[in-house]
Design a protein around this motif. Structure first.
Motif, PDB file in Angstrom:
ATOM      1  N   MET A  71       1.227  -1.270  -0.033  1.00 14.62           N
ATOM      2  CA  MET A  71      -0.072  -0.041   0.026  1.00 14.62           C
ATOM      3  C   MET A  71       0.874   1.183   0.084  1.00 14.62           C
ATOM      4  SD  MET A  71      -3.103  -1.080   2.699  1.00 14.62           S
ATOM      5  CE  MET A  71      -4.361  -1.609   2.032  1.00 14.62           C
ATOM      6  N   VAL A  72       0.431   2.353  -0.670  1.00 17.20           N
ATOM      7  CA  VAL A  72       1.275   3.444  -0.916  1.00 17.20           C
ATOM      8  C   VAL A  72       0.610   4.646  -0.806  1.00 17.20           C
ATOM      9  CG1 VAL A  72       2.804   4.701  -2.617  1.00 17.20           C
ATOM     10  CG2 VAL A  72       2.498   2.198  -2.496  1.00 17.20           C
ATOM     11  N   GLN A 107      -6.194   4.673  -3.424  1.00 16.92           N
ATOM     12  CA  GLN A 107      -7.497   4.363  -2.688  1.00 16.92           C
ATOM     13  C   GLN A 107      -7.683   2.934  -2.628  1.00 16.92           C
ATOM     14  OE1 GLN A 107     -10.397   6.874  -4.886  1.00 16.92           O
ATOM     15  NE2 GLN A 107      -8.985   8.433  -4.949  1.00 16.92           N
ATOM     16  N   TYR A 108      -8.354   2.544  -1.802  1.00 16.21           N
ATOM     17  CA  TYR A 108      -8.908   1.009  -1.578  1.00 16.21           C
ATOM     18  C   TYR A 108     -10.288   0.758  -1.205  1.00 16.21           C
ATOM     19  CZ  TYR A 108      -3.985  -0.268  -1.852  1.00 16.21           C
ATOM     20  OH  TYR A 108      -2.588  -0.262  -2.125  1.00 16.21           O
ATOM     21  N   ALA A 109     -11.235   0.049  -1.974  1.00 15.61           N
ATOM     22  CA  ALA A 109     -12.398  -0.245  -1.388  1.00 15.61           C
ATOM     23  C   ALA A 109     -12.303  -1.396  -0.575  1.00 15.61           C
ATOM     24  CB  ALA A 109     -13.362  -0.570  -2.857  1.00 15.61           C
ATOM     25  N   ILE A 147     -13.504   8.025   2.478  1.00 15.30           N
ATOM     26  CA  ILE A 147     -14.059   9.074   1.667  1.00 15.30           C
ATOM     27  C   ILE A 147     -15.375   8.734   1.249  1.00 15.30           C
ATOM     28  CG2 ILE A 147     -11.533   9.741   0.704  1.00 15.30           C
ATOM     29  CD1 ILE A 147     -11.877   8.105  -1.707  1.00 15.30           C
ATOM     30  N   THR A 148     -15.847   7.641   1.767  1.00  9.99           N
ATOM     31  CA  THR A 148     -17.387   7.311   1.286  1.00  9.99           C
ATOM     32  C   THR A 148     -18.351   7.589   2.503  1.00  9.99           C
ATOM     33  OG1 THR A 148     -16.875   5.144   1.862  1.00  9.99           O
ATOM     34  CG2 THR A 148     -16.818   5.927  -0.395  1.00  9.99           C
ATOM     35  N   GLU A 164     -19.732  -1.258   1.730  1.00  7.41           N
ATOM     36  CA  GLU A 164     -18.647  -0.951   1.134  1.00  7.41           C
ATOM     37  C   GLU A 164     -18.132   0.403   1.672  1.00  7.41           C
ATOM     38  OE1 GLU A 164     -16.618  -0.058  -3.432  1.00  7.41           O
ATOM     39  OE2 GLU A 164     -18.240  -1.588  -3.103  1.00  7.41           O
ATOM     40  N   HIS A 165     -16.908   0.506   1.723  1.00  4.94           N
ATOM     41  CA  HIS A 165     -16.203   1.981   2.193  1.00  4.94           C
ATOM     42  C   HIS A 165     -15.148   2.058   1.236  1.00  4.94           C
ATOM     43  CE1 HIS A 165     -18.596   4.194   4.702  1.00  4.94           C
ATOM     44  NE2 HIS A 165     -18.675   3.354   5.544  1.00  4.94           N
ATOM     45  N   THR A 166     -14.647   3.176   0.789  1.00  5.95           N
ATOM     46  CA  THR A 166     -13.422   3.182  -0.006  1.00  5.95           C
ATOM     47  C   THR A 166     -12.336   4.419   0.900  1.00  5.95           C
ATOM     48  OG1 THR A 166     -14.556   3.310  -1.959  1.00  5.95           O
ATOM     49  CG2 THR A 166     -12.301   4.403  -1.891  1.00  5.95           C
ATOM     50  N   ILE A 167     -11.331   4.002   0.940  1.00  6.89           N
ATOM     51  CA  ILE A 167     -10.337   4.650   2.135  1.00  6.89           C
ATOM     52  C   ILE A 167      -9.268   5.294   1.119  1.00  6.89           C
ATOM     53  CG2 ILE A 167     -10.847   3.315   3.962  1.00  6.89           C
ATOM     54  CD1 ILE A 167      -8.079   1.899   3.669  1.00  6.89           C
ATOM     55  N   LEU A 168      -8.678   6.364   1.560  1.00  8.13           N
ATOM     56  CA  LEU A 168      -7.693   6.927   0.937  1.00  8.13           C
ATOM     57  C   LEU A 168      -6.456   7.176   1.825  1.00  8.13           C
ATOM     58  CD1 LEU A 168      -6.340   8.774  -1.307  1.00  8.13           C
ATOM     59  CD2 LEU A 168      -7.551  10.937  -0.037  1.00  8.13           C
ATOM     60  N   LEU A 169      -5.244   6.640   1.105  1.00  3.85           N
ATOM     61  CA  LEU A 169      -4.133   6.632   2.231  1.00  3.85           C
ATOM     62  C   LEU A 169      -3.565   8.059   2.164  1.00  3.85           C
ATOM     63  CD1 LEU A 169      -2.552   3.444   1.445  1.00  3.85           C
ATOM     64  CD2 LEU A 169      -4.310   4.020   3.313  1.00  3.85           C
ATOM     65  N   LYS A 170      -3.473   8.713   3.333  1.00  8.00           N
ATOM     66  CA  LYS A 170      -2.676  10.085   3.509  1.00  8.00           C
ATOM     67  C   LYS A 170      -1.554   9.893   4.034  1.00  8.00           C
ATOM     68  CE  LYS A 170      -6.822  12.948   3.473  1.00  8.00           C
ATOM     69  NZ  LYS A 170      -7.327  13.969   3.859  1.00  8.00           N
TER      70      LYS A 170
END
Length: 123
Positions: free
Chosen positions: A1-2, A6-8, A117-118, A104-110
């Motif tokens: 993961m970088v 974004q990942y669902a 983000i959902t 389902e949720h989508t995440i953003l790696l900061k």
């Protein structure tokens, strides 16, 4: 993961045993993202693929949505699935009579956090 990816994350809840399997006739489909130009010899399948590209792109869709655009779609859709251009997503079942749901949720790696983000007003 970088960072920046974004990942669902999809989870399945059930009132049964909690073990789901693919079941019954399929109604949901999605065009494959990474598919190269696959030669489609069947003219009706090519026509259906044009409708899918125009109406849905790479978003998921259900078969009943094709009715107004391409009423006789069952065999052309089968050919697109066989060619690997479209992927079928059969319903998931557990114990007969129980309820099964997908979340389902989508995440953003900061840089210093993970953001869902959902997330909306309802969750």
């Amino acid at each position: 993961m970088v960072e920046g990816e974004q990942y669902a994350i999809e989870t399945f809840g059930s009132t049964g045993k909690g073990v789901v399997y693919e079941d019954l006739d399929c109604s949901h489909y999605m065009k494959e993202f990474d598919i190269e130009n696959v030669p489609i010899r069947d003219g009706k399948a090519r026509g259906l693929l044009n409708v899918i590209n125009r109406e849905f792109g790479t978003l998921a869709w259900c078969r009943k949505w094709l009715e107004e655009h391409y009423p006789r779609h069952i065999m052309p859709l089968k050919r697109l699935c066989e060619a690997g251009v479209v992927k079928a997503y059969p319903p998931l079942s557990d114990v007969r009579g129980c309820y099964t749901a997908q979340y389902e949720h989508t995440i953003l790696l900061k840089p210093t956090a993970k953001e869902v983000i959902t997330r909306g007003q309802d969750y």
